[in-house]
Design a protein around this motif. Structure first.
Motif, PDB file in Angstrom:
ATOM      1  N   PRO A  42       0.828  -1.203   0.000  1.00 16.93           N
ATOM      2  CA  PRO A  42       0.000   0.000   0.000  1.00 16.93           C
ATOM      3  C   PRO A  42       0.867   1.260   0.000  1.00 16.93           C
ATOM      4  CG  PRO A  42      -0.627  -1.486   1.787  1.00 16.93           C
ATOM      5  CD  PRO A  42       0.632  -2.020   1.197  1.00 16.93           C
ATOM      6  N   GLY A  44       2.779   4.355   1.021  1.00 17.87           N
ATOM      7  CA  GLY A  44       3.391   4.717   2.298  1.00 17.87           C
ATOM      8  C   GLY A  44       4.015   3.546   3.037  1.00 17.87           C
ATOM      9  N   HIS A 187       2.445  -0.410  -7.627  1.00 16.22           N
ATOM     10  CA  HIS A 187       1.166  -0.431  -6.932  1.00 16.22           C
ATOM     11  C   HIS A 187       0.274  -1.511  -7.491  1.00 16.22           C
ATOM     12  CE1 HIS A 187       1.156   3.764  -5.239  1.00 16.22           C
ATOM     13  NE2 HIS A 187       0.487   3.077  -4.348  1.00 16.22           N
TER      14      HIS A 187
HETATM   15  N1  LIG Z   1      12.170  12.499   3.722  1.00 13.51           N
HETATM   16  C1  LIG Z   1      11.203  11.974   4.502  1.00 13.51           C
HETATM   17  N2  LIG Z   1      11.013  12.431   5.761  1.00 13.51           N
HETATM   18  C2  LIG Z   1      10.079  11.897   6.546  1.00 13.51           C
HETATM   19  N3  LIG Z   1       9.257  10.894   6.186  1.00 13.51           N
HETATM   20  C3  LIG Z   1       9.384  10.400   4.957  1.00 13.51           C
HETATM   21  C4  LIG Z   1      10.366  10.909   4.037  1.00 13.51           C
HETATM   22  N4  LIG Z   1      10.276  10.211   2.877  1.00 13.51           N
HETATM   23  C5  LIG Z   1       9.284   9.322   3.059  1.00 13.51           C
HETATM   24  N5  LIG Z   1       8.751   9.425   4.300  1.00 13.51           N
HETATM   25  C6  LIG Z   1       7.683   8.609   4.852  1.00 13.51           C
HETATM   26  O1  LIG Z   1       8.075   7.269   4.732  1.00 13.51           O
HETATM   27  C7  LIG Z   1       6.954   6.456   4.423  1.00 13.51           C
HETATM   28  C8  LIG Z   1       7.270   5.590   3.230  1.00 13.51           C
HETATM   29  O2  LIG Z   1       7.470   6.404   2.109  1.00 13.51           O
HETATM   30  P1  LIG Z   1       7.737   5.777   0.676  1.00 13.51           P
HETATM   31  O3  LIG Z   1       7.875   6.884  -0.275  1.00 13.51           O
HETATM   32  O4  LIG Z   1       8.862   4.816   0.784  1.00 13.51           O
HETATM   33  O5  LIG Z   1       6.372   4.975   0.434  1.00 13.51           O
HETATM   34  P2  LIG Z   1       5.917   4.173  -0.844  1.00 13.51           P
HETATM   35  O6  LIG Z   1       5.627   2.780  -0.395  1.00 13.51           O
HETATM   36  O7  LIG Z   1       6.888   4.342  -1.939  1.00 13.51           O
HETATM   37  O8  LIG Z   1       4.548   4.896  -1.182  1.00 13.51           O
HETATM   38  P3  LIG Z   1       3.894   5.169  -2.613  1.00 13.51           P
HETATM   39  O9  LIG Z   1       3.317   3.869  -3.049  1.00 13.51           O
HETATM   40  O10 LIG Z   1       2.822   6.148  -2.310  1.00 13.51           O
HETATM   41  O11 LIG Z   1       4.958   5.690  -3.525  1.00 13.51           O
HETATM   42  C9  LIG Z   1       5.781   7.387   4.197  1.00 13.51           C
HETATM   43  O12 LIG Z   1       4.961   7.343   5.331  1.00 13.51           O
HETATM   44  C10 LIG Z   1       6.412   8.735   4.053  1.00 13.51           C
HETATM   45  O13 LIG Z   1       5.571   9.714   4.585  1.00 13.51           O
END
Ligand SMILES: Nc1ncnc2c1ncn2[C@@H]1O[C@H](COP(=O)(O)OP(=O)(O)OP(=O)(O)O)[C@@H](O)[C@H]1O
Ligand SMILES: [Mg+2]
Lengths: 254, 269
Positions: A42, A44, A187
């Motif tokens: 999912p 995040g 996704h």
């Molecule tokens: N630079 C940052 N500082 C603080 N929190 C962060 C940072 N980068 C990402 N996060 C947090 O880390 C979590 C994971 O982020 P990530 O981008 O890896 O998710 P994702 O699985 O790739 O999501 P998506 O499918 O929406 O791309 C999220 O809750 C995000 O808010």
């Protein structure tokens, strides 16, 4: 033969106030040889973060990540969610820019541009290409460095359905022709089933929820019943996880 | 630029084009002709030595040009400005780079640059004379001081404009810092530096000419002052005309260079 070894990987972010958010919480993952592994989960759940740590763009808090190719460090190619081309360089120059190995780069670049159907557009600047064409340049660029390990972060998610289907086919074709160790974030469960040998499902909170082996013959067609059945099954499991993630989000007061 | 816009298909009215209008250069030369006519009439009405007509001035322009005095003095001014501008780039590039990367240094340099950029040209000219005496050093240092803020502030803007995503792309592909500077930072700041150069050059030139008025042995500013001392109004105007023509030519040259340097901005054909 290339391998990615991830053990006990932890990633914390700290905000200005010093609060800690744990994004990845003890990931163990080992990928060896010419395997195509998809990471689904999912929004995040930490997929991009995981890929960035593997590529060395981001640091990690604890654990170990090692990329090896035989007895040397592995060479990495990265396809981003957006094309990330240098706007002031032509397509050819963009490919030239990332080469580690100057020998024969022009032939390699031409070869992979041909494979994504852009062999005739090497002299164009990115602004003179459509979004889908730019993304294809990004794919050709990643392959043109002859990487031991190829990382891809939702490379088709910004594109319309038809373009992304064509590019998926391109990708499978190129991969079949020059196999690499691949970590592919998406996704899209359907896409994961079509492309992968293995699907790693990340759960919110940043741990591996489950791992699904996909043992179907290639090249795969979305219309193949065996593919469709597996897609439906994985999708059903994924929906349970997403519902749980949504429920968990609802519990956290905004 | 305008041809690119015109070539784009317009939504709705696919066939019809904007009604053909007179090209820009025709309109601006029209304005020039009107102004020169007005000047001619005014000078005919006044009919005095202090208000020479356009033809008389044109005659002087031709004389000055043919005698080689124009070339000598412009060359002398331009060499001084280029030397000053070279110094300004040497100082402005690193200062701008540092300002773009560090908030602390950005605050640190903002005041001195603001002051440099806002000191009246006359003050520079007088101080150039007082400190360096009559000669080439004063105008060179003054044009450097005038241009530094333009260069530094624009370089800083350019560095800030660099896309973090591109930097991470470079990192993922294992590019060296030298490669990143050469292929990402420099092209990104070129556009901004160019703006700085165009404005900075115009400013530096004006202040440099002013400095020559007070403390030089040659150069356009010096020639204007000499004509003034000898009460040769036609000569003053002739030099001024040449000055304007030179500025327009330089501006055009820079614009042509700009469109060559920034070919990558061309939209989808
Ligand atoms: N630079 C940052 N500082 C603080 N929190 C962060 C940072 N980068 C990402 N996060 C947090 O880390 C979590 C994971 O982020 P990530 O981008 O890896 O998710 P994702 O699985 O790739 O999501 P998506 O499918 O929406 O791309 C999220 O809750 C995000 O808010
Ligand atoms: Mg992501």
């Amino acid at each position: 033969m290339a391998s990615i070894d991830i053990s006990g990987l932890v990633k914390d972010y700290h905000d200005r106030a010093g609060n800690r958010t744990r994004v990845l919480d003890g990931i163990d993952l080992s990928i060896t040889g010419e395997t195509f592994v998809s990471i689904v989960g999912p929004s995040g759940s930490g997929k991009t973060t995981l890929l960035n740590i593997v590529s060395g763009i981001e640091s990690h808090t604890a654990g170990n990540v090692s990329l090896r190719a035989g007895d040397r460090d592995a060479r990495v190619g990265y396809v981003f969610q957006d094309p990330r081309l240098l706007p002031w360089r032509t397509v050819d120059q963009n490919l030239s820019f990332v080469q580690h190995d100057r020998d024969g780069w022009a032939e390699r670049a031409q070869h992979y541009l041909d494979l994504v159907g852009l062999g005739h557009l090497g002299d164009r600047f990115p602004a003179q290409l459509s979004g889908g064409q730019q993304q294809r340049v990004g794919i050709a660029r990643a392959f043109s460095v002859e990487p031991d390990i190829l990382l891809m972060d939702e490379p088709f998610s910004h594109l319309d359905a038809m373009t992304s289907r064509t590019l998926r086919e391109h990708l499978e074709r190129i991969w079949l022709e020059s196999r690499r160790t691949v970590m592919f974030v998406t996704h899209d469960v359907t896409e994961a089933v079509q492309l992968s040998d293995r699907i790693v499902v990340l759960a919110p909170g940043g741990h591996v929820h489950e791992t699904i082996e996909v043992d179907l013959p290639r090249p795969r067609r979305a219309s193949d019943p065996a593919v469709a059945v597996l897609q439906a099954e994985v999708l059903a499991r994924f929906e349970v996880l997403e519902a749980r993630a949504a429920a968990a989000r609802a519990e956290v007061p905004a | 630029m305008s041809t690119l816009v015109a070539a784009r298909p317009s939504v709705g009215r696919s066939k019809s084009r904007r009604p053909a209008s007179a090209p820009r250069w025709l309109v601006s030369s029209g304005a020039l002709v009107v102004a020169v006519l007005a000047w001619g009439i005014a000078s005919a009405v006044v009919d005095d030595n202090i208000a020479p007509g356009p033809l008389e001035v044109l005659e002087r322009v031709v004389d000055i040009t043919v005698s080689g005095a124009a070339l000598d003095n412009f060359a002398s001014s331009i060499v001084k400005i280029l030397a000053g501008f070279g110094l300004a780039m040497l100082a402005g590039l690193p200062i701008g780079f540092a300002m773009g990367r560090s908030r602390f240094l950005s605050s640190y340099f903002s005041m001195p640059l603001f002051v440099l950029g806002n000191v009246p040209g006359l003050t520079y000219a007088v101080f150039g004379l007082v400190i360096f005496g009559v000669g080439a050093t004063g105008p060179i240092v003054v044009s450097a001081l005038v241009a530094v803020p333009f260069v530094a502030i624009n370089v800083a803007e350019g560095v800030r404009s660099v896309d973090g995503k591109l930097l991470r792309m470079c990192q993922a592909f294992g590019r060296s810092p030298a490669d990143v500077v050469r292929h990402v930072y420099l092209p990104a700041i070129t556009a901004f530096v160019f703006v700085g150069v165009r404005y900075g050059f115009a400013m530096a030139w004006k202040v440099e000419a002013l400095t020559e008025v007070f403390g030089a042995r040659d150069g356009v500013g010096f020639m204007i002052r000499r004509a003034y001392q000898e009460f040769q109004v036609a000569d003053m105007l002739a030099w001024t005309t040449l000055f304007v023509v030179a500025m327009v030519l330089i501006e055009r040259g820079l614009a042509a260079l700009e469109s060559r340097l920034f070919a990558w901005r061309k939209d989808l054909a």
